[in-house]
Design a protein around this motif. Sequence first.
Motif, PDB file in Angstrom:
ATOM      1  N   LEU A  48      37.940  34.792  29.041  1.00 12.35           N
ATOM      2  CA  LEU A  48      37.123  35.935  28.627  1.00 12.35           C
ATOM      3  C   LEU A  48      36.549  35.724  27.228  1.00 12.35           C
ATOM      4  CD1 LEU A  48      39.322  38.928  29.865  1.00 12.35           C
ATOM      5  CD2 LEU A  48      37.411  37.811  31.038  1.00 12.35           C
ATOM      6  N   LEU A 104      37.319  37.589  40.946  1.00 12.17           N
ATOM      7  CA  LEU A 104      37.435  37.153  39.556  1.00 12.17           C
ATOM      8  C   LEU A 104      36.901  35.739  39.370  1.00 12.17           C
ATOM      9  CD1 LEU A 104      38.457  37.750  36.685  1.00 12.17           C
ATOM     10  CD2 LEU A 104      40.681  36.844  37.382  1.00 12.17           C
ATOM     11  N   THR A 110      30.597  41.374  32.592  1.00 13.11           N
ATOM     12  CA  THR A 110      31.744  42.164  32.164  1.00 13.11           C
ATOM     13  C   THR A 110      32.163  43.174  33.227  1.00 13.11           C
ATOM     14  OG1 THR A 110      31.126  41.932  29.836  1.00 13.11           O
ATOM     15  CG2 THR A 110      32.610  43.749  30.402  1.00 13.11           C
ATOM     16  N   VAL A 113      34.065  41.420  35.993  1.00 10.58           N
ATOM     17  CA  VAL A 113      35.422  41.063  35.566  1.00 10.58           C
ATOM     18  C   VAL A 113      36.324  42.285  35.600  1.00 10.58           C
ATOM     19  CG1 VAL A 113      36.819  40.298  33.609  1.00 10.58           C
ATOM     20  CG2 VAL A 113      34.719  39.084  34.181  1.00 10.58           C
TER      21      VAL A 113
END
Length: 410
Positions: A48, A104, A110, A113
């Motif tokens: 991330l 995932l 974003t 995710v």
Amino acid sequence: MTAPPSTGRLAKASGRRPLSPLLRLLVLTQLAFNIGFFAVLPFLSEHLGQGMGMAGWLVGFVLGLRTFSQQGLFVVGGALADRYGVRPVVLAGCVLRIAGFVWLGYAERTWAVIGAVLLIGFAAALFSPAVESEVARQAVAREEAGGGPRTRVLALFTVAGQAGAFVGPLLGALLLAVDFRTACLAGAGVFVLVLAGHAWLLPQHIPGRPRTRLKGGARLLLRNRRFLALCCAYGAYLLAYNQLYLALPAEVERAAGSQAPLAWLFALSSLLVVTAQLPVTRWAGERLAPRRSMVAGLVLIGAGFGLVALARPAGWTGGAGLVPAAGFVVLLTLGQMLVAPVARAWVPDLAEDGRLGLYTGALSSASGLVVLLGSSVTGSLLDSGLPPAVPWLVMAAVPLAAVGLLPRRH
């Protein structure tokens, strides 16, 4: 009674009698769950932050959201297990975990995710409380039948989970040589195998486990002060433990210049649990009351944060810089070994009849809420520019404060 060769080791480790086939299945379930899970999770923060360019506070929020969607919704999975039984809840959770890992692996924005980690977390919120509550119920029944202390069975359950947590990061580290997506797909593949195995082996109905109406359980739970106190203390412990996925990666990156040593530190933690959990549980059971065992564990966890806080101003790097991080992992793991089995063994004594799944789930839900609120704070602390020891000193205070929250009587 002589255990068959395939189960003799489990029998010797967990008490006087061999584990029942159902307990063996549930213990092995925990092993498989964690192999798939830890092949991905330890590397999520790096993916991330560096792979997707998220800010530190947002990485902390996403990790906290994943924990909350899992731990925070355990109460839902536990209540559903009380109402509908273990099998359908476990199978549904496996299906959702497979879908979440695949999502995932392909998520590039974003929002995607966040959706994937919510699905991954909710999947565990279904199957984990169902499995954990049944292990606890079987452990209590075994204890009442003279098969040995319930904490030994729950410690063995922890050992199986940590064995999976040992193998998972090593598998993930190998797969990351390809890319993060490959690690996610491998994790999904593990859960495909788990789904197939449980569809075949898990009983439709477990004798002695009643089906309980959903209505009225929450009201009784919220009036149970001793249980709520245990939830708060356990939540503080879990927030501290969650720093393995937030503060530790940042410290390893600072000291080593990369997160390559992270897999070995996770392996160290898992190896300690696999080799020492049962002896530690036996030692603590002979010498410490449950509350004192949890106090000792929380103090050790606080000491782990304090160790890094003391070393940070020196700014060591390389091998020397990793020594405080390794000490943190060791102390945190020893604390976990004292806290986690006792907390789970305490829950059946505080739960109403037929509500063990609800109470097992609520223990994790309350702690998940603490992690959600606390992870963003700790992520901000790590990015705040404060003197390097301050974030670690603040985090050391969390488990120490939890000592005062523990119920006074067992």
